[in-house]
Design a protein around this motif. Structure first.
Motif, PDB file in Angstrom:
ATOM      1  N   HIS A 198      41.836  44.945  37.278  1.00  0.00           N
ATOM      2  CA  HIS A 198      40.670  44.711  36.414  1.00  0.00           C
ATOM      3  C   HIS A 198      39.362  44.565  37.201  1.00  0.00           C
ATOM      4  CE1 HIS A 198      41.008  40.495  37.532  1.00  0.00           C
ATOM      5  NE2 HIS A 198      39.818  40.306  36.996  1.00  0.00           N
ATOM      6  N   ALA A 199      39.432  43.971  38.402  1.00  0.00           N
ATOM      7  CA  ALA A 199      38.195  43.760  39.178  1.00  0.00           C
ATOM      8  C   ALA A 199      37.615  45.104  39.627  1.00  0.00           C
ATOM      9  CB  ALA A 199      38.481  42.858  40.375  1.00  0.00           C
ATOM     10  N   GLU A 245      32.002  44.710  30.592  1.00  0.00           N
ATOM     11  CA  GLU A 245      33.139  43.945  30.066  1.00  0.00           C
ATOM     12  C   GLU A 245      33.732  44.647  28.839  1.00  0.00           C
ATOM     13  OE1 GLU A 245      32.598  39.693  29.427  1.00  0.00           O
ATOM     14  OE2 GLU A 245      31.086  39.677  31.007  1.00  0.00           O
ATOM     15  N   PHE A 280      36.215  46.870  36.656  1.00  0.00           N
ATOM     16  CA  PHE A 280      34.926  46.288  36.256  1.00  0.00           C
ATOM     17  C   PHE A 280      33.805  46.823  37.132  1.00  0.00           C
ATOM     18  CE2 PHE A 280      31.564  43.148  36.620  1.00  0.00           C
ATOM     19  CZ  PHE A 280      31.264  42.909  35.293  1.00  0.00           C
ATOM     20  N   GLN A 281      34.092  46.966  38.417  1.00  0.00           N
ATOM     21  CA  GLN A 281      33.089  47.467  39.369  1.00  0.00           C
ATOM     22  C   GLN A 281      32.589  48.852  38.942  1.00  0.00           C
ATOM     23  OE1 GLN A 281      31.980  45.672  41.669  1.00  0.00           O
ATOM     24  NE2 GLN A 281      30.862  47.058  42.998  1.00  0.00           N
ATOM     25  N   TYR A 329      30.682  48.651  35.612  1.00  0.00           N
ATOM     26  CA  TYR A 329      29.333  48.099  35.765  1.00  0.00           C
ATOM     27  C   TYR A 329      28.358  49.164  36.254  1.00  0.00           C
ATOM     28  CZ  TYR A 329      25.477  45.311  37.576  1.00  0.00           C
ATOM     29  OH  TYR A 329      24.218  44.812  37.840  1.00  0.00           O
ATOM     30  N   VAL A 356      35.580  47.875  29.971  1.00  0.00           N
ATOM     31  CA  VAL A 356      36.871  47.589  30.608  1.00  0.00           C
ATOM     32  C   VAL A 356      37.901  47.177  29.550  1.00  0.00           C
ATOM     33  CG1 VAL A 356      38.061  45.974  32.143  1.00  0.00           C
ATOM     34  CG2 VAL A 356      35.917  46.986  32.855  1.00  0.00           C
TER      35      VAL A 356
END
Lengths: 147, 198
Positions: free
Chosen positions: B28-29, B46, B32-33, B36, B49
């Motif tokens: 998920h991180a 958010e 998200f990157q 974004y 994702v």
């Protein structure tokens, strides 16, 4: 190798997406051509700038929210499916009941009407007075008797 | 971490929900990157994702386990992003002269008088680059971010974008040109200064 060809290959060259012989040829051309060397530097700088963008960590609670929302979405789907199934049974029962009522009560009333219609077709030259309207007994017929 | 590693570390014979939970936690991180940089907004990232993981979970039975999970997830996310851009017309962009849209305060911009090396380390021009990305043609933005931010090969980008390698090459070329033109127009001095050290 022309400058135009090198220009069209600059990005795959930067990205290591060309075969070894083509890489060597472009490298040799760029070493002798200042215009192509400048263009190569410009494209490479953009790639490096994007790659150097700082990491943006996600909100601390995003992981937990994702796990909760995504995994419960399956349960919601299953519940929706069961609800849809129940609704389907009720709808099917209603249709069957409606069909039974139609056959039992309404269709019986239609029979004489079709017989009268058939009779009317058998006698096209028959003219009716108000007492013998075949479609609506008791209602006077409105058209005039021909001369 | 590959899908096989994740499945193995999460335990053999586990149910699909448990496996997917592990995939969310491990990817998920990174997702998200990318989200974004695609959207230019943490709130939109958010949402993107979440939408990508929801779609992925719904169609998890179609996932080809021989391919990296992130590639499949990114394909879903890219499609969701394009859907969003088509619905909304274009991405939201913010002026650096106005308050930050999410914090309400000022923009945390690096000191332009600092050395080029320091500017680069501090993520100099982040706001300008993000603004340039937002103004790019969506397909060019996606190709450039997958190649430059995610470090993917043209073949991987082509698989995610469901197109040919030739088209990917063209999109990356034109995308980088768009971004460079934007930086030259918005902050030529800073851009030239950074180019010297890149």
């Amino acid at each position: 190798m022309s400058c135009r060809y090198v220009s069209s290959r600059i990005d795959p060259y930067i990205d290591g997406e060309l075969p070894a012989d083509e890489i060597a040829a472009i490298r040799s051309h760029v070493a002798r051509c200042s215009n192509c060397a400048s263009e190569l530097a410009r494209h490479r700088s953009v790639k490096k700038l994007v790659a150097a963008l700082p990491a943006s960590p996600p909100p601390g609670d995003l992981e937990a929210r994702l796990v909760s929302t995504v995994l419960s979405s399956s349960t919601a789907t299953k519940q929706a499916s069961v609800s849809n199934l129940k609704f389907g049974f009720v709808a099917a029962a209603a249709v069957i009941a409606g069909f039974a009522v139609y056959n039992t009560f309404l269709k019986r009333d239609e029979a004489p009407r079709s017989e009268i219609t058939a009779g009317a077709q058998l006698h096209p030259d028959r003219f009716y007075d108000g007492a013998s309207n075949p479609l609506s007994p008791g209602v006077p017929v409105s058209f005039d008797r021909p001369r | 971490m590959s899908f096989a590693d994740t499945a193995s570390s999460a335990g053999q014979g586990q149910d699909r929900a448990k496996l997917f939970e592990t995939l969310i936690r491990t990817t998920h991180a990174q997702a998200f990157q990318l989200a974004y940089r695609l959207t230019g907004s943490r709130t939109d990232a958010e949402d993107l994702v979440q939408e990508a993981f929801l779609r992925a979970y719904r169609f998890f039975h179609r996932y080809d386990e021989t391919l990296p999970f992130t590639s499949w997830l990114y394909r879903i996310m890219v499609n969701a992003h394009i859907d969003h851009v088509r619905r909304s017309g274009r991405l939201k962009t913010s002026s650096l002269d106005e308050p930050h849209p999410e914090t309400g305060g000022g923009w945390d911009l690096p000191d332009e008088s600092a050395s080029p090396e320091r500017l680069l380390l501090e993520g100099a021009m982040e706001a300008e680059i993000q603004d340039g990305l937002a103004n790019m043609t969506p397909d060019f933005r996606i190709a450039v971010l997958l190649a430059d931010l995610e470090g993917m090969s043209y073949e991987e980008v082509a698989q995610i974008m469901r197109t040919s390698i030739g088209t990917v090459r063209s999109r990356i070329h034109r995308g980088r040109k768009q971004l460079r033109r934007h930086l030259l127009a918005k902050c030529p001095e800073k851009y030239e200064k950074l180019c010297e050290v890149l």
